[in-house]
Design an enzyme around this catalytic site. Sequence first.
Site, PDB file in Angstrom:
ATOM      1  N   ARG A  29      -8.086  -1.908 -13.057  1.00 46.97           N
ATOM      2  CA  ARG A  29      -6.952  -0.831 -13.762  1.00 46.97           C
ATOM      3  C   ARG A  29      -7.136  -1.336 -15.617  1.00 46.97           C
ATOM      4  NH1 ARG A  29      -4.879   1.353  -9.882  1.00 46.97           N
ATOM      5  NH2 ARG A  29      -4.323   0.440  -8.186  1.00 46.97           N
ATOM      6  N   ARG A  83      -5.819  -0.720   5.272  1.00 47.03           N
ATOM      7  CA  ARG A  83      -5.447  -1.219   6.029  1.00 47.03           C
ATOM      8  C   ARG A  83      -5.709   0.226   8.061  1.00 47.03           C
ATOM      9  NH1 ARG A  83      -2.537  -1.719   2.178  1.00 47.03           N
ATOM     10  NH2 ARG A  83      -0.261  -3.460   2.260  1.00 47.03           N
ATOM     11  N   GLU A 120       1.224  -2.186  -9.746  1.00 46.17           N
ATOM     12  CA  GLU A 120      -0.082  -1.858  -9.834  1.00 46.17           C
ATOM     13  C   GLU A 120      -0.306  -0.450 -11.626  1.00 46.17           C
ATOM     14  OE1 GLU A 120      -0.930   1.393  -6.078  1.00 46.17           O
ATOM     15  OE2 GLU A 120      -0.245  -0.883  -5.447  1.00 46.17           O
ATOM     16  N   LYS A 149     -13.915  -0.629  -8.003  1.00 46.85           N
ATOM     17  CA  LYS A 149     -13.320  -1.323  -7.339  1.00 46.85           C
ATOM     18  C   LYS A 149     -13.236  -0.076  -6.322  1.00 46.85           C
ATOM     19  CE  LYS A 149     -10.119  -4.960  -7.080  1.00 46.85           C
ATOM     20  NZ  LYS A 149     -10.367  -5.760  -6.620  1.00 46.85           N
ATOM     21  N   SER A 166       3.167 -12.490  -3.694  1.00 44.54           N
ATOM     22  CA  SER A 166       2.483 -10.810  -3.219  1.00 44.54           C
ATOM     23  C   SER A 166       2.753 -10.433  -1.968  1.00 44.54           C
ATOM     24  CB  SER A 166       0.639 -11.666  -3.366  1.00 44.54           C
ATOM     25  OG  SER A 166       0.000 -10.435  -2.361  1.00 44.54           O
ATOM     26  N   LYS A 197      -6.826   3.262  -1.358  1.00 40.75           N
ATOM     27  CA  LYS A 197      -7.364   2.144  -0.955  1.00 40.75           C
ATOM     28  C   LYS A 197      -6.986   1.084  -0.508  1.00 40.75           C
ATOM     29  CE  LYS A 197      -6.369  -1.737  -2.802  1.00 40.75           C
ATOM     30  NZ  LYS A 197      -6.925  -2.854  -4.533  1.00 40.75           N
ATOM     31  N   HIS A 217      -2.627 -11.316  -9.911  1.00 42.73           N
ATOM     32  CA  HIS A 217      -4.074 -10.067  -9.665  1.00 42.73           C
ATOM     33  C   HIS A 217      -5.299 -10.571 -10.167  1.00 42.73           C
ATOM     34  CE1 HIS A 217      -0.682  -6.387  -8.290  1.00 42.73           C
ATOM     35  NE2 HIS A 217      -0.290  -7.942  -8.245  1.00 42.73           N
TER      36      HIS A 217
END
Length: 451
Positions: free
Chosen positions: A409, A51, A337, A434, A189, A46, A364
């Site tokens: 997650r 990006r 993550e 997601k 972040s 992802k 998050h």
Amino acid sequence: MSGRRHAVPAPGGSGSGREGDVSPDLWPAPTASAPVHATVTVPGSKSVTNRALVLAALADGPGLVRRPLRSRDSLLMAAGLRALGVRVDDLPNGDWRVLPGALRGPAAVDVGNAGTVMRFLPPVAALAEGEVRFDGDPRARERPLSGVTDALRALGVRVADEGRGTLPLTVHGTGAPTGGTVGVDASSSSQFVSALLLAGPRFERGLEVRNTGPTVPSMPHIRMTVAMLRAAGAHVEALGDGGGPDRWRVAPGPLLGRDMTVEPDLSNAQPFMAAALVTGGTVVVPDWPRRTTQPGDALRDLFTRMGGTAEFTPEGLRFTGSGAVHGIDADLHEAGELAPVLAAVAALADSPSRLRGISHLRFHETDRLAALTREINALGGDVTETADGLRISPRPLRGGVVRTYEDHRMATAAAVLGLVVPGIEVENVATTAKTVPDFPGLWHGMLAGHP
């Protein structure tokens, strides 16, 4: 599925569930009757996909994104770029062809609950002519955005958010912002830095971004941004005063339209590797890169320390569990993550664990530290939330409902627990779309011993 529904209290924020905080149907997490032995092909990254889409949209010519992740977050990114005037064509093989166009408003961008979309696209909108409005899921309205919005204001871009520093907001694009030097507190972040750098080459003077906060989490993601910018022809410098980069400078200039293949998402390989660890089995992940900027590459070391072995083979990365799971003391500041599934594995270990450096996980998709503590303890576990992480003391666990708070997650962590603990039901397993479009199908396929 059981068809039961129940109310969901949200940890650390009322927006963790959908409107009304009522859960969808529950998914009975399958229990492994034997060690897992499978090859699992995980979808594309992802982080790389989104990006790549932004860089292709800002390039001087057409680009091709091969083997992209097609999930809710990446589809929202593609839709947001289309709203701004970029042509993103769906090819029959699943690739995306990107044809840059003049960025313009008025436009409306739905960010869902995707951090990359809500943070990467406002600087892109500053390059557009006209107003661009951003909004998203209820939880998205609670996630911090001031790092990006304050920086844009300091650079002379008008941003209307009624002073909240969160969604909804409107960027009044001018088409040609000047750029220059700007400070940003990226302690909550790393995406704040990446968001500015990605758009930086299109600012008249480029951008120099300086972190004003005490630290920056998830530095591998900034290194990923820098590497991808350089591959697109940008001149980027990572600067610092001894302890590592705390300033980044990107020069103004054109970006190249290019043909790019997306790596598999190593973080999304985690639950499958965890399955091999907790069942004493073997999982092969094809196409695992030998060199990568993805933070998920840390899994090779982390899960080896917890009792497994990892080796590169012609088929891919082979990970094998030993039949024993050990506790771990791990600083996850650069790979936060990975914490949810790592916490689930730690709850099944033979000794205590400490996960450190992850206070930023409170911001998050949900407050992940509060959610993990609440849900594992509800199954009989012993998890204590600390200032910067979690302490986990293994105890016998029992079945029950694991709430996910719209967090993919949390759902994959619950699936790992269900391999060993009978009777676990996962609320809204569909939230895994997601980043993994068919997680339940992949999970059942793994247990059946095929990709």
